[in-house]
Design an enzyme around this catalytic site. Structure first.
Site, PDB file in Angstrom:
ATOM      1  N   TYR A  71     -28.680  11.808  23.556  1.00 24.58           N
ATOM      2  CA  TYR A  71     -28.260  13.158  23.589  1.00 24.58           C
ATOM      3  C   TYR A  71     -29.504  13.738  23.509  1.00 24.58           C
ATOM      4  O   TYR A  71     -30.379  13.603  22.826  1.00 24.58           O
ATOM      5  CB  TYR A  71     -27.325  13.393  22.259  1.00 24.58           C
ATOM      6  CG  TYR A  71     -26.886  14.874  21.999  1.00 24.58           C
ATOM      7  CD1 TYR A  71     -26.118  15.403  22.801  1.00 24.58           C
ATOM      8  CD2 TYR A  71     -27.122  15.389  20.893  1.00 24.58           C
ATOM      9  CE1 TYR A  71     -25.728  16.733  22.738  1.00 24.58           C
ATOM     10  CE2 TYR A  71     -27.129  16.806  20.778  1.00 24.58           C
ATOM     11  CZ  TYR A  71     -26.399  17.415  21.514  1.00 24.58           C
ATOM     12  OH  TYR A  71     -25.694  18.756  21.479  1.00 24.58           O
ATOM     13  N   ASP A 165     -38.107  12.637  23.136  1.00 26.58           N
ATOM     14  CA  ASP A 165     -37.020  13.538  22.209  1.00 26.58           C
ATOM     15  C   ASP A 165     -36.841  13.058  20.666  1.00 26.58           C
ATOM     16  O   ASP A 165     -36.103  11.829  20.535  1.00 26.58           O
ATOM     17  CB  ASP A 165     -35.765  13.449  22.738  1.00 26.58           C
ATOM     18  CG  ASP A 165     -34.760  14.515  22.097  1.00 26.58           C
ATOM     19  OD1 ASP A 165     -34.971  14.752  20.762  1.00 26.58           O
ATOM     20  OD2 ASP A 165     -33.550  14.740  22.747  1.00 26.58           O
ATOM     21  N   LYS A 193     -34.295  18.694  13.472  1.00 29.79           N
ATOM     22  CA  LYS A 193     -33.790  18.200  12.286  1.00 29.79           C
ATOM     23  C   LYS A 193     -34.760  18.362  11.212  1.00 29.79           C
ATOM     24  O   LYS A 193     -34.850  19.257  10.362  1.00 29.79           O
ATOM     25  CB  LYS A 193     -33.278  17.155  12.681  1.00 29.79           C
ATOM     26  CG  LYS A 193     -32.043  17.096  13.596  1.00 29.79           C
ATOM     27  CD  LYS A 193     -31.250  15.889  13.819  1.00 29.79           C
ATOM     28  CE  LYS A 193     -29.831  16.307  14.493  1.00 29.79           C
ATOM     29  NZ  LYS A 193     -30.019  16.047  16.056  1.00 29.79           N
TER      30      LYS A 193
HETATM   31  C1  LIG Z   1     -29.502  16.866  17.341  1.00 31.11           C
HETATM   32  C2  LIG Z   1     -30.368  16.463  18.577  1.00 31.11           C
HETATM   33  C3  LIG Z   1     -30.602  17.492  19.636  1.00 31.11           C
HETATM   34  C4  LIG Z   1     -30.126  18.721  19.701  1.00 31.11           C
HETATM   35  O1  LIG Z   1     -30.564  19.511  18.538  1.00 31.11           O
HETATM   36  P1  LIG Z   1     -29.938  20.946  17.906  1.00 31.11           P
HETATM   37  O2  LIG Z   1     -30.631  21.256  16.775  1.00 31.11           O
HETATM   38  O3  LIG Z   1     -28.531  20.587  17.325  1.00 31.11           O
HETATM   39  O4  LIG Z   1     -29.793  21.864  19.351  1.00 31.11           O
HETATM   40  C5  LIG Z   1     -31.347  16.997  20.578  1.00 31.11           C
HETATM   41  N1  LIG Z   1     -31.926  15.684  20.715  1.00 31.11           N
HETATM   42  C6  LIG Z   1     -31.643  14.759  19.987  1.00 31.11           C
HETATM   43  C7  LIG Z   1     -31.813  13.491  20.017  1.00 31.11           C
HETATM   44  C8  LIG Z   1     -30.724  14.945  18.556  1.00 31.11           C
HETATM   45  O5  LIG Z   1     -30.195  14.069  17.916  1.00 31.11           O
END
Ligand SMILES: *Cc1c(COP(=O)(O)O)cnc(C)c1O
Length: 354
Positions: A71, A165, A193
């Protein structure tokens, strides 16, 4: 909390940089050896969206490669085989995404270096590969030894950039994220996060020559009214201040204790389940022996997970409500909490048959 309240009194946003924004940016640059410059944004979604725009501008190419079950936020081109939310509700993709956009995204199985090399070799050439270096949105699926190294080598041989990411892994598995843990360097890194300490901050960073493509220095547009606002940046800075070597040692020890306690409880209850963990990130997969990719993860017994989840709720333990989400231990979880979780799991697992 106090630092956030104090800074809020002096103004919540100025539409201009403030000292704490610079502090947070410098903290990120110090923590990640692959990051020379950083741009603060307000969500992980934006961070990855911007990283991809930079990569496309740098290479003059459009196609991107991602991995099944990873994701990367909810921007159009990345809502393709995107893990936990979609997996839980068995919706493979999102409505409202034009095929002209999703066609620019190729999808490969996680940990499949050969499949990745084949996707790289396809036409048109790829601008970038984007990956969770520790997959955590299909449940925790660690990279196999040398998978990430091979991925970086193959991508660079093909003239494609590597975007890590680290929205989940950054500052979580080590101060410098998965890159520090595994001794690797991405071209561009996305953070989110933890770096906001509970408030909305995220970041994209990388080598100066790539980051200088961003406006106003370069031709890649990016902006955000509330990006780098002093309240969220203060929360991030104060949180990261608490994360020294001791913190990561404690998180690893407690993660290991939770893993071994859960494995004992699974064995005692005679259940088929496995635990996959990196540091403080962990998933109990029911009904399978391991998951190296999304296909294996999606063979998990979600029925048993659901019953375990509800039994744990009755025990007062609120787990992530999906088989495909990671458990996150924090520094607030002490040894006594770990023991309480394991005891609750022991009783919950035993109760699954009845
Ligand atoms: C949570 C998440 C996102 C998106 O971040 P948001 O602040 O919710 O837009 C992108 N990449 C990873 C791996 C994530 O866990």
């Amino acid at each position: 909390m106090l630092a956030v309240a104090n800074v809020a009194r002096r103004g919540t946003g100025f539409g201009a940089p403030t000292p704490v924004e610079i502090d947070l940016a410098e903290t990120v640059v110090d923590a990640f050896s692959s990051i020379e410059k950083v741009r603060l944004v307000t969500s992980g979604t934006e961070a990855v969206m911007t990283a991809i725009r930079i990569a496309r501008a740098a290479t003059g190419r459009s196609r991107i490669i991602k991995f099944n079950g990873c994701y990367h936020g909810h921007s159009d081109g990345l809502l393709v085989r995107a893990g936990s939310g979609a997996a839980t509700f068995a919706v493979p993709d999102s409505a409202g995404v034009p095929t002209a956009i999703s066609e620019c995204t190729s999808v490969v199985e996680y940990n499949d270096l050969e499949g990745f090399a084949a996707a790289l070799g396809a036409d048109p050439p790829a601008a970038a590969v984007v990956i969770e270096p520790i997959a955590a949105n299909m449940g925790v699926v660690p990279p196999q030894p040398s998978f990430l190294e091979g991925l970086i080598r193959h991508a660079h041989d093909a003239g494609a950039l590597v975007i890590f990411d680290e929205v989940i892994s950054g500052f979580r598995v080590a101060r410098g994220g998965a890159q520090e843990l595994y001794g690797l360097a991405a071209d561009l890194t996305c953070l989110g996060k933890i770096i906001g300490g509970g408030l909305p901050v995220a970041a994209v960073g990388g080598r100066a020559e790539l980051m200088d493509l961003l406006a106003p220095l370069g031709p890649v547009y990016q902006a955000g009214t509330l990006a780098g606002n002093p309240i969220a940046c203060t929360a991030g800075r104060e949180t990261i201040r608490l994360l020294g070597d001791d913190a990561y040692r404690a998180l690893e020890e407690r993660g290991a204790a939770l893993e071994s306690g859960l494995l004992d409880a699974i064995r005692e209850a005679g259940k088929k389940a496995c635990v996959q963990r990196v540091g403080s990130l962990l998933t109990v997969f029911f009904g399978i022996e391991s998951a190296r990719d999304f296909l294996e993860a999606s063979a998990a017994d979600t029925e048993s997970f659901g019953r375990f989840f509800r039994a744990m709720i009755d025990e007062g333990i609120n787990l992530p409500p999906s088989q495909y989400e990671a458990w996150f231990l924090s520094l607030a979880h002490g040894e006594a909490d770990i023991e309480a979780i394991v005891e609750a799991a022991r009783r919950s697992l035993r109760s699954l048959d009845s």
